[in-house]
Design a protein around this motif. Structure first.
Motif, mmCIF file in Angstrom:
data_model
loop_
_atom_site.group_PDB
_atom_site.id
_atom_site.type_symbol
_atom_site.label_atom_id
_atom_site.label_comp_id
_atom_site.label_asym_id
_atom_site.label_seq_id
_atom_site.Cartn_x
_atom_site.Cartn_y
_atom_site.Cartn_z
ATOM 1 N N ARG A 101 0.838 -1.216 0.000
ATOM 2 C CA ARG A 101 0.000 0.000 0.000
ATOM 3 C C ARG A 101 0.864 1.253 0.000
ATOM 4 N N ASN A 132 -10.506 -2.489 -1.773
ATOM 5 C CA ASN A 132 -9.863 -1.206 -2.041
ATOM 6 C C ASN A 132 -8.563 -1.454 -2.808
ATOM 7 N N SER A 139 -6.232 0.358 -3.667
ATOM 8 C CA SER A 139 -5.019 1.011 -3.145
ATOM 9 C C SER A 139 -4.330 0.156 -2.094
ATOM 10 N N GLU A 140 -5.041 -0.817 -1.572
ATOM 11 C CA GLU A 140 -4.498 -1.593 -0.452
ATOM 12 C C GLU A 140 -4.165 -3.028 -0.812
HETATM 13 C C1 LIG Z 1 -8.465 2.959 0.127
HETATM 14 O O1 LIG Z 1 -7.201 2.849 0.750
HETATM 15 C C2 LIG Z 1 -6.463 4.056 0.773
HETATM 16 C C3 LIG Z 1 -5.084 3.734 1.324
HETATM 17 O O2 LIG Z 1 -5.171 3.097 2.550
HETATM 18 C C4 LIG Z 1 -7.214 5.095 1.609
HETATM 19 O O3 LIG Z 1 -6.494 6.314 1.597
HETATM 20 C C5 LIG Z 1 -8.589 5.302 0.995
HETATM 21 O O4 LIG Z 1 -9.330 6.171 1.825
HETATM 22 C C6 LIG Z 1 -9.323 3.972 0.879
HETATM 23 N N1 LIG Z 1 -10.560 4.180 0.140
HETATM 24 C C7 LIG Z 1 -11.722 3.803 0.596
HETATM 25 C C8 LIG Z 1 -12.890 4.063 -0.307
HETATM 26 O O5 LIG Z 1 -11.852 3.253 1.681
#
Ligand SMILES: *[C@@H]1O[C@H](CO)[C@@H](O)[C@H](O)[C@H]1NC(C)=O
Ligand SMILES: *[C@@H]1O[C@H](CO)[C@@H](O)[C@H](O)[C@H]1NC(C)=O
Ligand SMILES: *[C@@H]1O[C@H](CO)[C@@H](O)[C@H](O)[C@H]1NC(C)=O
Length: 424
Positions: free
Chosen positions: A165, A204, A206-207
């Motif tokens: 991440r 998610n 991004s993770e």
């Molecule tokens: C997805 O993960 C990122 C990194 O941890 C975070 O900044 C973001 O808020 C998350 N998005 C949601 C929709 O939870």
């Protein structure tokens, strides 16, 4: 000298003009920027425990032979971000060879039993990315190799996910191209498929990791799709959310290697879900996985700058017979075209559900909060203990760097590993 300066400038610009198309991960496939699907035919390349991408002449000798083998990628476990890699990277680029680079360094691994993820590790990983992102032929970065090497290591998984991440966020914040960032896992029956699901779960993007590599030595020639256990690997990889491939493979017990596994990986049953394989390994050393050697084994009293661990580690590569020719023949026959990116819908796959913990098995219960620097490490709670071990030749689980690729793994350890590899 003026002439040679002009000449090298001309060569450099010619090389730059012909730089390989970049590769990115879309859904569960890799695509080159020209729209074709990319399948890895790779070789693990670590001639010494130091950075193998700094000796341009050695890179040139190896790249030339790799090209005849049909290799289009190498995996490098250790690099020194402070060194100059321009020449080696351009030599491999000119030979049509991409690179997968491990970001971790000898002293910044995420530790399996006492995992943590902090700014020091992050900075060291980021330094490697800063050095390599500029090369078109970087295909991907690994945040770790076999950190989890036995069942009771699964509590380290959230730290691996946190590292992916944070390095993805760093890559994007710096405006680097979306170089895929993933993990290379030991093949542990008790934890598969939980680990691969966990690293791609939670919804998610991004993770989650951008790809998943599996170091698997299940297929030992002579074998077959069902007998080897690949049938189960395929079941667990079906419609995987991100590209999955063998980040090490090539069992050498009893040998010689026929590489019939490559027929399966690039054949009808697997090719829609797998993105190829990286054969362990280029150089012949004590573990006898080599595809080439740099001349006959020096006698025990021989010394020299290039001799370490009883093997020559530089020079003219000579194919190890019959393994080299066997692999070459298999790869020549395996020419999947896959799907064009224009015809591929990334939303045909979706992230996985986070696995629940099980007594004595996978110990991370569901989608636990990931560790962050600011908030301090978040330790998932243990629900039991587990046993079983499965280290492969490149296991990072031995903290002594000299033991890592140089000494590799003895045949005895391979036996232990195979013993614990039950088919799920
Ligand atoms: C997805 O993960 C990122 C990194 O941890 C975070 O900044 C973001 O808020 C998350 N998005 C949601 C929709 O939870
Ligand atoms: C696309 O790029 C790949 C990798 O560089 C190359 O092998 C392939 O030939 C290219 N295809 C076309 C149509 O240019
Ligand atoms: C990260 O942890 C390691 C090991 O405990 C330590 O040496 C290092 O100083 C830590 N870094 C930071 C920024 O706290």
């Amino acid at each position: 000298m003026k002439v040679s300066t002009c000449l090298s400038a001309a060569l450099l610009s010619a090389a730059a003009a012909k730089a390989l198309d970049t590769v990115s991960a879309v859904g569960n496939k890799f695509f080159t920027s020209n729209g074709t699907q990319f399948f890895i035919k790779g070789v693990a390349y670590q001639l010494t425990e130091d950075d193998p991408l700094v000796d341009a002449e050695q890179c040139a000798r190896d790249a030339a032979l790799m090209k005849t083998l049909g290799t289009n990628a190498i995996r490098v476990y250790h690099v020194d971000p402070k060194s100059d890699h321009d020449k080696c990277m351009s030599v491999f680029d000119a030979a049509g060879i991409y690179t997968l680079i491990d970001l971790d360094t000898f002293d910044t691994y995420i530790l399996p039993k006492t995992p943590y993820w902090n700014e020091t590790q992050f900075a060291r990983y980021a330094e490697v990315m800063d050095t390599f992102h500029k090369y078109n032929n970087v295909l991907g970065f690994f945040v770790g190799n076999e950190i989890i090497a036995q069942a009771d290591h699964s509590l380290a998984a959230p730290y691996i996910k946190a590292s992916a991440r944070d390095l993805k966020a760093y890559r994007d914040a710096k405006g680097y191209r979306p170089i895929p960032i993933g993990y290379s896992a030991a093949d542990i029956a008790e934890l598969r498929p939980m680990l691969q699901d966990y690293l791609t779960c939670g919804g998610n993007s991004s993770e989650i990791v951008d790809f998943f590599g599996l170091n698997s030595y299940q297929w030992c020639d002579p074998s077959a799709y069902e007998q080897s256990g690949y049938i189960n690997l395929q079941k667990q990889a079906k419609d995987f959310p991100v590209p999955i491939f063998f980040s090490e493979t090539g069992c050498n017990q009893p040998g010689p290697r026929i590489f019939d596994d490559q027929v399966a990986v690039f054949g009808d049953k697997m090719v829609n879900d797998w993105s190829g394989s990286i054969i362990y390994e280029w150089i012949e050393e004590a573990n006898e996985y080599g595809l080439i050697s740099y001349g006959p084994k020096p006698d025990a009293t021989a010394t020299g700058a290039d001799i370490k661990g009883g093997f020559s580690r530089a020079g003219t590569p000579t194919p190890v017979s019959p393994d080299f020719e066997n692999l070459k023949a298999q790869w020549a026959k395996a020419t999947p075209t896959g799907v064009a990116s224009a015809n591929y819908k990334a939303d045909s796959v979706s992230t996985r559900a986070c696995p629940a913990s099980t007594e004595g098995g996978w110990l991370v219960d569901g989608n636990v909060a990931l560790p962050t620097f600011g908030g301090g490490p978040v330790r998932p709670s243990a629900t039991g203990s587990a046993s079983g071990t499965a280290a492969s030749p490149s296991s990072t689980n031995n903290p002594a760097p000299a033991n890592r690729e140089i000494a590799g793994m003895s045949a005895g350890l391979v036996g232990v590993m195979l013993f614990f590899t039950f088919w799920l």
